[in-house]
Design an enzyme around this catalytic site. Structure first.
Site, PDB file in Angstrom:
ATOM      1  N   TYR A 186      -0.311   1.719   0.602  1.00 39.89           N
ATOM      2  CA  TYR A 186       0.963   2.454   0.520  1.00 39.89           C
ATOM      3  C   TYR A 186       1.571   2.713   1.896  1.00 39.89           C
ATOM      4  O   TYR A 186       2.504   3.483   2.028  1.00 39.89           O
ATOM      5  CB  TYR A 186       0.756   3.779  -0.215  1.00 39.89           C
ATOM      6  CG  TYR A 186       0.303   3.638  -1.660  1.00 39.89           C
ATOM      7  CD1 TYR A 186       1.204   3.210  -2.640  1.00 39.89           C
ATOM      8  CD2 TYR A 186      -1.003   3.930  -2.058  1.00 39.89           C
ATOM      9  CE1 TYR A 186       0.811   3.083  -3.965  1.00 39.89           C
ATOM     10  CE2 TYR A 186      -1.403   3.799  -3.381  1.00 39.89           C
ATOM     11  CZ  TYR A 186      -0.494   3.374  -4.329  1.00 39.89           C
ATOM     12  OH  TYR A 186      -0.883   3.252  -5.641  1.00 39.89           O
ATOM     13  N   ASP A 197     -11.315   5.339  -5.368  1.00 36.28           N
ATOM     14  CA  ASP A 197     -11.867   3.991  -5.190  1.00 36.28           C
ATOM     15  C   ASP A 197     -12.528   3.808  -3.834  1.00 36.28           C
ATOM     16  O   ASP A 197     -13.576   3.187  -3.734  1.00 36.28           O
ATOM     17  CB  ASP A 197     -10.748   2.957  -5.367  1.00 36.28           C
ATOM     18  CG  ASP A 197     -10.315   2.881  -6.819  1.00 36.28           C
ATOM     19  OD1 ASP A 197     -11.200   2.836  -7.689  1.00 36.28           O
ATOM     20  OD2 ASP A 197      -9.108   2.895  -7.082  1.00 36.28           O
ATOM     21  N   HIS A 242      -3.295  -5.799   0.952  1.00 33.74           N
ATOM     22  CA  HIS A 242      -2.905  -5.557  -0.437  1.00 33.74           C
ATOM     23  C   HIS A 242      -1.885  -4.437  -0.499  1.00 33.74           C
ATOM     24  O   HIS A 242      -1.731  -3.651   0.431  1.00 33.74           O
ATOM     25  CB  HIS A 242      -4.116  -5.200  -1.311  1.00 33.74           C
ATOM     26  CG  HIS A 242      -4.650  -3.815  -1.063  1.00 33.74           C
ATOM     27  ND1 HIS A 242      -4.280  -2.720  -1.819  1.00 33.74           N
ATOM     28  CD2 HIS A 242      -5.502  -3.344  -0.138  1.00 33.74           C
ATOM     29  CE1 HIS A 242      -4.905  -1.642  -1.375  1.00 33.74           C
ATOM     30  NE2 HIS A 242      -5.653  -1.981  -0.347  1.00 33.74           N
ATOM     31  N   TYR A 294       4.382   6.472  -9.946  1.00 31.70           N
ATOM     32  CA  TYR A 294       4.090   7.855  -9.540  1.00 31.70           C
ATOM     33  C   TYR A 294       3.838   7.916  -8.036  1.00 31.70           C
ATOM     34  O   TYR A 294       3.670   8.992  -7.482  1.00 31.70           O
ATOM     35  CB  TYR A 294       2.860   8.385 -10.302  1.00 31.70           C
ATOM     36  CG  TYR A 294       1.533   8.075  -9.631  1.00 31.70           C
ATOM     37  CD1 TYR A 294       0.997   6.794  -9.685  1.00 31.70           C
ATOM     38  CD2 TYR A 294       0.828   9.042  -8.913  1.00 31.70           C
ATOM     39  CE1 TYR A 294      -0.198   6.492  -9.061  1.00 31.70           C
ATOM     40  CE2 TYR A 294      -0.365   8.742  -8.274  1.00 31.70           C
ATOM     41  CZ  TYR A 294      -0.874   7.473  -8.354  1.00 31.70           C
ATOM     42  OH  TYR A 294      -2.049   7.162  -7.726  1.00 31.70           O
ATOM     43  N   ARG A 295       3.819   6.783  -7.370  1.00 34.50           N
ATOM     44  CA  ARG A 295       3.382   6.713  -5.975  1.00 34.50           C
ATOM     45  C   ARG A 295       4.024   5.489  -5.359  1.00 34.50           C
ATOM     46  O   ARG A 295       4.398   4.572  -6.073  1.00 34.50           O
ATOM     47  CB  ARG A 295       1.859   6.573  -5.967  1.00 34.50           C
ATOM     48  CG  ARG A 295       1.168   6.909  -4.664  1.00 34.50           C
ATOM     49  CD  ARG A 295      -0.310   7.022  -4.920  1.00 34.50           C
ATOM     50  NE  ARG A 295      -1.078   7.237  -3.708  1.00 34.50           N
ATOM     51  CZ  ARG A 295      -2.391   7.378  -3.688  1.00 34.50           C
ATOM     52  NH1 ARG A 295      -3.082   7.298  -4.821  1.00 34.50           N
ATOM     53  NH2 ARG A 295      -3.039   7.583  -2.560  1.00 34.50           N
TER      54      ARG A 295
END
Lengths: 528, 528
Positions: free
Chosen positions: A98, A157, A396, A477-478
């Site tokens: 992100y 994670d 990623h 949501y993110r």
């Protein structure tokens, strides 16, 4: 939004700020943070840019400050306010996929709280910890184990991130305490003007229920700090689960691609009634495979991996087309009663393979299969392997979509994500985290960071995914830094009343607009 | 704080407002609320003063408006803003013991939302309802039963209040969904300027996860509406529990006064681990007795009831000195496994009597013992009887203190409350609602409303109770109108930083200060 327009030895200058005022602020930071750290130039960029950047936007810091105490955080915001220098706060900056520790607005000074890393309290009687932002999941885990506290924590994670950082981003783990925003209780917050607030019962000096009762007297403030730029959280209470006697981790492997709906609809009632206490991670073949193998072993062509290759992975690795992992916890009798009910419900899905693994509640990492560690609250870094799926320089980014936990919604989201991802030649390695009352579709798009072509594709694909989702009535949501505005735009009820409310709160709490401008699409007046 | 200074046919004029501007506002309300209701004079006072008043403060409305739609609520705030008339919002005004429907500031116009009483949606698949503020617990219960929805709701002690009103006050019930603030999801809010906001996923038009996922994108706003005067909630999502197959309600009766600590310390681990799914209501002899009998049957003297009379009640009614009621829910196997564990733990308390009653999860009111209805989610009005304990004109007020759920804290709170209450010649009818991570000490002080002496004693005793609690490190979570400022004062960390934050939010969201001034000690500038 505004871009930085000039460079200097201190890095890019943020909008609304001159090179001189930035330099003056940095000088003041250096003079004031006697215990903390101030980095500029290349040193600032080293760990505080997007590790998996895929857009041309810079997201580059001008400097990095590393305060070591609440007082130093207060100093930082006061200096920033005086010189009108925008800050960007990260707890440890491991928001991988992100944007990492990079700021939304180039030229911002990153406030990295990793040096404030004390576990201030662990209470085994009532099950909670009070932590600082620099405490990583792995730190708290080590702390609990080395003190033999009979408490089980929830870990996401990757265990390298900050408990506070993850929680504030509405991150989650995989035990019964996996929904981190619901097990958080009480905060200490530095406001933009340096004022120091404690929320809930912490608003009373010496009240022993700060980390226990969320309410307090009057309005609740904790949720204002989620995904926001209204303040800097310097302490947070987080609940910990008493170690259960037994845990059984379950894996339900569904044979057919079309079993997704049945899987979700079987899980939902078991989750709502609490028979299954953790959430359920439902991953497709490639999502599971990418944690344990790499793409070229099975297929080395361009474009999305063909059906036959996926089928052969399924067969060779003993995976389902959809694989649901979850766990039940408690006394021997309770675990058995739970499992009896779960097994009988899953009998309804033809050809489903149901595998269970039993653990003692206090099992340590070496006693637990790597794939089961998340359900046992044991931090790991195994999932980082997923980024290497495509080969090249591993990178990623994640697409995270909320939906009701129904088979209908899961299929609709899966189809729209898969179609778009495959259309760009990427593999659809995805699935859902299914909770009692919501599911989150996760598509981890791995790419080669050194490939201009792949980066460009990711940058083009994401807005299309957001638009596809909006058409179907869904939203993430993110978000990665690059798409915060685009996603915020989707929340348009009453001509964006929610944004108007956020802007009003922003202006009240941070009138100079120094805290994390642009975070989740919330901008100060200068940059609107 | 400011008092109203003049009277007119429209009732007391609020501070900062002239008789003319109040009259003009009332005229505008009458012209605009074509479907709603506007009451003034005696009609306004009839149902919108404190039914159990004990102080000389008036808490009198100038008028009452009863809007019937969101648009009418928007009209009301716009008119109030134009004429600078303070409002006081109640959902249905059944906040009994805390001031009922009466306003904090005399002369305020009470906005009574009871005419907005639609159940907008019930979803059995995911277990939630979307309701308006006028929907009472009893209304939703009837709605669920008449439609045969297999859902179990949570109800507080009295079923006549509003779901939204109770939830916003951080009220609670006694099923696994008893902590209402944690099962609430998503709101629609009218702000002071008439803007209409939807929170969470509701911020996106047509998103089906509004009542399911609390998060949304960016900061959460729901908790800002708790015990606050920042907006008017016009819709709210609330989660409903799937009807379990079986429920067993348990009553653990402890023989000795000194068993309180052991009772709480036995309950806590069972609650934290989720073996007991509801909270546990721990009441002393008089708390339980006051629901089923009255004082004069056992003792008719002045002052607190003596020990011998309490002992004889205990014996005659088969009560313990401390009585814990709670329930377990689920399949036959799960209920049995839970009970096995619970029974074995309670064996540790000598002389304890453990009584269980089994119900089908869909049992109706006539099939459930009145004392077990709260655990079965069936609304009742039985508890209103407690107010009549002392005889005379029944009235009561409540003292509600938060603490960690430990035996030590429970004993400390019990002792400080009992000492003060008995010192004033009242009976200590009290106990605790024990939750996994917090307990709330409740002392219901019943008095004769027509006795000047008893009213004066209640008014004197309460500030002393608050002060006793503060000395011991505790504070109430809820308050009668008369003590909101006193309690807010206890939350003094960093020279009342929490209050400063609330004032800043108040000024941003309601610059004219028209919404419920004084609520929980939050005042607009004019009245600070």
């Amino acid at each position: 939004m505004l871009r930085s327009t000039s460079q200097s030895t201190t890095g890019p200058t943020p909008p609304g700020c001159t090179t001189d005022s930035l330099a003056a602020a940095i000088t003041a930071f250096r003079q004031t943070l006697t215990a903390g750290q101030v980095l500029t130039g290349e040193a600032a960029g080293a760990d505080h840019t997007d590790p998996y950047a895929f857009t041309e936007d810079g997201f580059l810091p001008s400097a990095v400050v590393g305060p070591t105490s609440v007082e130093e955080v207060q100093d930082v915001v006061r200096i920033a306010g005086e010189h009108r220098v925008p800050l960007w706060t990260v707890s440890t900056g491991r928001n991988l996929g992100y944007g990492g520790a990079a700021p939304r607005v180039s030229g911002s000074v990153v406030v990295d709280l990793q040096r404030m890393n004390r576990v201030l309290e662990v209470n085994t009687e009532c099950g909670y910890a009070l932590v600082e932002p620099g405490v990583r999941f792995s730190d708290l885990y080590e702390h609990l184990r080395s003190n033999d506290y009979p408490l089980l924590m929830s870990v996401p994670d990757l265990g390298l991130g900050s408990l506070i950082g993850n929680t504030l981003e509405r991150g989650f783990g995989y035990t019964p305490y996996g929904d981190h925003s619901t097990i958080q209780c009480g905060m200490e917050i530095v406001l933009a003007d340096g004022d120091l607030v404690r929320t809930g019962m912490g608003a009373m000096d010496g009240n022993s229920a700060w980390s226990l009762y969320k309410g307090g007297f009057g309005p609740g403030h904790d949720s204002l700090m989620y995904q926001s730029n209204f303040g800097i959280v310097t302490k947070m209470g987080i609940w910990l689960m008493p170690q259960p006697e037994h845990v059984t981790v379950c894996m339900a492997k569904a044979r057919d691609e079309s079993d997704l709906a049945a899987l979700v609809d079987t899980l939902r009632p078991l989750l709502i009634e609490g028979t299954i206490q953790s959430n359920a991670v439902v991953g497709n073949t490639l999502a599971v495979a990418s944690m344990i193998t790499d793409r070229r072993t099975w297929y080395d062509g361009a474009g999305a991996m063909p059906e036959e290759a996926i089928a052969s992975i399924c067969h060779a690795l003993g995976l389902g087309r959809w694989n649901a992992r979850f766990a039940v916890y408690g006394s021997k009798e309770l675990v058995e009663a739970r499992l009896t009910r779960v097994r009988s419900r899953f009998k309804g899905i033809r050809g489903l393979e149901f595998v269970t693994t039993e653990y003692a509640g206090d099992a340590t990492a070496d006693q637990v299969h790597p794939a089961d560690r998340a359900q046992m609250g044991i931090p790991s870094t195994d999932l980082i392997r997923m980024a290497g799926w495509r080969g090249g320089t591993p990178a990623h980014t994640d697409f995270s979509l909320v939906c009701p936990p129904t088979g209908r919604d899961a299929v609709a989201q899966m189809q729209l994500i898969r179609k778009r991802v495959k259309g760009y030649g990427f593999d659809y390695a995805g699935g859902f985290t299914v909770n009692p009352r919501h599911a989150i579709a996760l598509a981890l798009v791995s790419f080669d960071r050194d490939s201009d072509d792949e980066r460009a594709k990711v940058a083009r694909m994401f807005p299309e995914l957001i638009s596809d989702a909006a058409t179907a009535g869904y939203a993430p949501y993110r978000s990665h830094l690059a798409f915060m505005d685009t996603i915020a735009d989707q929340y348009g009820f009453n001509d964006h009343a929610n944004r108007r409310l956020n802007q009003r709160l922003k202006d009240a709490l941070d009138p100079s607009g120094i805290l994390s401008p642009g975070k989740q699409g919330i901008w100060p007046p200068l940059m609107r």
